[in-house]
Design an enzyme around this catalytic site. Sequence first.
Site, PDB file in Angstrom:
ATOM      1  N   HIS A 174      66.342  47.972  44.150  1.00 17.45           N
ATOM      2  CA  HIS A 174      66.475  46.742  44.926  1.00 17.45           C
ATOM      3  C   HIS A 174      67.491  45.816  44.269  1.00 17.45           C
ATOM      4  O   HIS A 174      68.133  46.190  43.281  1.00 17.45           O
ATOM      5  CB  HIS A 174      65.114  46.067  45.096  1.00 17.45           C
ATOM      6  CG  HIS A 174      64.397  45.796  43.805  1.00 17.45           C
ATOM      7  ND1 HIS A 174      64.884  44.923  42.856  1.00 17.45           N
ATOM      8  CD2 HIS A 174      63.236  46.312  43.297  1.00 17.45           C
ATOM      9  CE1 HIS A 174      64.053  44.893  41.825  1.00 17.45           C
ATOM     10  NE2 HIS A 174      63.051  45.741  42.050  1.00 17.45           N
TER      11      HIS A 174
ATOM     12  N   HIS B 123      67.631  45.402  40.464  1.00 21.75           N
ATOM     13  CA  HIS B 123      68.293  46.482  39.718  1.00 21.75           C
ATOM     14  C   HIS B 123      69.808  46.346  39.833  1.00 21.75           C
ATOM     15  O   HIS B 123      70.544  46.601  38.885  1.00 21.75           O
ATOM     16  CB  HIS B 123      67.886  47.849  40.279  1.00 21.75           C
ATOM     17  CG  HIS B 123      66.421  48.157  40.163  1.00 21.75           C
ATOM     18  ND1 HIS B 123      65.573  48.135  41.246  1.00 21.75           N
ATOM     19  CD2 HIS B 123      65.654  48.473  39.104  1.00 21.75           C
ATOM     20  CE1 HIS B 123      64.347  48.438  40.843  1.00 21.75           C
ATOM     21  NE2 HIS B 123      64.360  48.648  39.542  1.00 21.75           N
TER      22      HIS B 123
ATOM     23  N   CYS C 152      46.701  52.078  30.585  1.00 23.66           N
ATOM     24  CA  CYS C 152      47.271  51.702  31.883  1.00 23.66           C
ATOM     25  C   CYS C 152      48.404  52.663  32.202  1.00 23.66           C
ATOM     26  O   CYS C 152      49.378  52.757  31.467  1.00 23.66           O
ATOM     27  CB  CYS C 152      47.799  50.274  31.875  1.00 23.66           C
ATOM     28  SG  CYS C 152      48.667  49.874  33.422  1.00 23.66           S
TER      29      CYS C 152
ATOM     30  N   CYS D 150      51.888  50.905  32.836  1.00 24.70           N
ATOM     31  CA  CYS D 150      52.566  50.460  31.617  1.00 24.70           C
ATOM     32  C   CYS D 150      52.857  51.635  30.703  1.00 24.70           C
ATOM     33  O   CYS D 150      53.685  51.528  29.801  1.00 24.70           O
ATOM     34  CB  CYS D 150      51.706  49.464  30.840  1.00 24.70           C
ATOM     35  SG  CYS D 150      51.318  47.956  31.711  1.00 24.70           S
TER      36      CYS D 150
ATOM     37  N   CYS E 284      44.307  46.037  33.842  1.00 27.78           N
ATOM     38  CA  CYS E 284      45.563  45.633  33.221  1.00 27.78           C
ATOM     39  C   CYS E 284      46.070  44.373  33.900  1.00 27.78           C
ATOM     40  O   CYS E 284      46.192  44.325  35.112  1.00 27.78           O
ATOM     41  CB  CYS E 284      46.584  46.757  33.365  1.00 27.78           C
ATOM     42  SG  CYS E 284      48.258  46.237  32.908  1.00 27.78           S
TER      43      CYS E 284
ATOM     44  N   HIS F 127      49.011  45.063  36.136  1.00 30.95           N
ATOM     45  CA  HIS F 127      48.802  45.957  37.275  1.00 30.95           C
ATOM     46  C   HIS F 127      47.342  45.927  37.708  1.00 30.95           C
ATOM     47  O   HIS F 127      46.610  46.917  37.560  1.00 30.95           O
ATOM     48  CB  HIS F 127      49.218  47.387  36.910  1.00 30.95           C
ATOM     49  CG  HIS F 127      50.631  47.479  36.438  1.00 30.95           C
ATOM     50  ND1 HIS F 127      50.972  47.567  35.106  1.00 30.95           N
ATOM     51  CD2 HIS F 127      51.803  47.445  37.123  1.00 30.95           C
ATOM     52  CE1 HIS F 127      52.305  47.618  34.995  1.00 30.95           C
ATOM     53  NE2 HIS F 127      52.823  47.537  36.189  1.00 30.95           N
TER      54      HIS F 127
ATOM     55  N   LYS G 242      59.582  39.264  41.300  1.00 29.63           N
ATOM     56  CA  LYS G 242      60.714  40.166  41.301  1.00 29.63           C
ATOM     57  C   LYS G 242      60.986  40.605  42.739  1.00 29.63           C
ATOM     58  O   LYS G 242      60.082  40.761  43.530  1.00 29.63           O
ATOM     59  CB  LYS G 242      60.393  41.417  40.467  1.00 29.63           C
ATOM     60  CG  LYS G 242      60.636  41.238  38.997  1.00 29.63           C
ATOM     61  CD  LYS G 242      60.687  42.608  38.349  1.00 29.63           C
ATOM     62  CE  LYS G 242      60.340  42.521  36.873  1.00 29.63           C
ATOM     63  NZ  LYS G 242      60.366  43.833  36.233  1.00 29.63           N
TER      64      LYS G 242
ATOM     65  N   LYS H 264      59.029  45.083  47.118  1.00 31.85           N
ATOM     66  CA  LYS H 264      58.605  45.479  48.468  1.00 31.85           C
ATOM     67  C   LYS H 264      58.469  44.295  49.427  1.00 31.85           C
ATOM     68  O   LYS H 264      58.846  44.388  50.584  1.00 31.85           O
ATOM     69  CB  LYS H 264      57.290  46.272  48.418  1.00 31.85           C
ATOM     70  CG  LYS H 264      56.177  45.612  47.608  1.00 31.85           C
ATOM     71  CD  LYS H 264      56.299  45.968  46.129  1.00 31.85           C
ATOM     72  CE  LYS H 264      55.376  45.072  45.321  1.00 31.85           C
ATOM     73  NZ  LYS H 264      55.620  45.200  43.874  1.00 31.85           N
TER      74      LYS H 264
END
Length: 520
Positions: free
Chosen positions: A18, A21, A126, A129, A143, A146, A293, A296
């Site tokens: 995305h 990146h 996790c 991670c 976590c 997450h 970030k 999606k």
Amino acid sequence: MARYYLTCAIDYANGEPHAGHAFEKVGADVIARYRRSLGDDVRFAIGMDEHGQGIAEEAARRGSDPQAFVDEMANVWGGVWRRLGISNDDFIRTTEARHSRAVVAIIERMREAGDLYTDRYAGYYCVRCERFRKENELADGRCPLHPKREITWTEEENYFFRLSRYRDPLLQHLETHPEFVQPASRRNEILRLLEGGLDDISASRSRLPWGIPFPGAQDHTVYVWMDALTNYLSTTGFPEDGYEDWWPAHLHVIGKDITRFHCVIWPAMLLSAGVELPRTVWAHGFVSVAGGKISKDAGSELNLDELNDRHGKDAFRFFLMREAPWDGDRNFSSAAELLERFDRRYNAELANDLGNLVSRTAAMVHKYREGRALPGGETVLDEARVSSLRAYHDRMEAFLLHEGIEAILGLVRRANAFVDHEEPWKLAKEGESAADRLDSALGALVRCLRSVAAMLGPFMPDKAAELWQRMGGSEGPPTYAEAAAAPVAAGLQAGEAASAATPIDVRKGPSLFPRYDPDP
RNA sequence: GGCAGGGUAGCUCAGCCUGGUAGAGCAAGGGACUCAUAAGCCCUAGGUCGCGGGUUCAAAUCCCGCCCCUGCCA
């Protein structure tokens, strides 16, 4: 010719790329192209991190074999980078044989150094991670990063790396090499982290088949981060002879979220293995939307290929570098705000300021001088040009890419004001008596645009090359040397920059950046 | 909770280190011009510089406390 080796963090192959990146890749690409424009022999490596439980699970979820899955992802990501004009010289994938060879070699060297030992490990693991978390690190039994994932109690016999042993050497290295971690805020974070002491970390995982078999313990795989980090070495051919042609790397470009891996674990591994440390790790910030970030959520509105096609790939590269500081973060309150600012910047800075400057300059050279700009005398615009080149060079050497762009735009604004101040159309009417002054003005404008092309090249390679060729440049990307900018790069006196100019044949052409009119 | 950075014009930010008329770009309004992509150029911003104290002749700028945001570590 000076060699320059830089890398990006390799991307985890479990999803699609995305805009976040893209920010990292474009920034690193700008640096790579900048070094090439200075004449360096550059090696720019990017790639994919293709091992680990997360990959295996995602592949399974899609009903795919892991290797087939990562092959597909490598195509997807590689295609995106091609369309963005990323000029990487290598694309390393951690499932390649040349990579596992390097990983095995570095692990063996670490073992020979006495830095690996076995122990039993128990904790919450996790998967996302790829690390263990202590009980007090959990939020509601999950976590914190997450929370949607189940976290599982895991006990296993692992190999451990004596990371703790490298605390003092690392501290010393950071003290004596302030350039090792940049920007300075990240360096401070690492210093504090080191001051707090280091625990040994596990170097292997058992019961995790999708990885590189651990040397001497085939039922274990190499810890994914140790696997992934080694990619920087494996693209150089390590451990074969000749890898030192490129190693140590000059620059690792990474996101600020993975500094501990690159500024602590990676250099510790290298110290253990007796391999030189990279010169600099640069931790950039993030481009985010609504505080998160770009992923999606915003992904539907901010599809990378659509952003790329909106005003052309060069404009998108420009926007990313212009809008977000390379040493910090840039948050957009919404996808709509991001697009609006993209459109505004495009129209105001690329179409109106730069594009229009190019057409008015070319038009005047043709109208008043039949397409040929004579050297003429130096003008105030030449002074501005030289100081912009200086500022640009300074900022780029410090990796402040957004400020490098600012230097270019400042010169463009200055040139437009220069045109209005000189009023070449009046000089043309005055005929012979103003001929010298007209030549000086037009010559200064053409020299200015040649320098702009040279500075812009790393950011907008195709548009800069087009501009360069219209302003009498030869085929291929503009370089400092040819753009009458060499004296600045070489640190010579400013005045020499302009005197090198000779008559220049200027070409007209279609709008470099047509104005964007969103549904009138 | 500890540490770091930040809160300045509608928006994005500079200025703060080395105290003394609050700046830039974008957006908005006006003007003169015509080489140009109806672009460019010039003029126009009266913003409690997060809040409250303190130091000083004088503070956005130094000191203290508080509030809010972000990051790193717990």
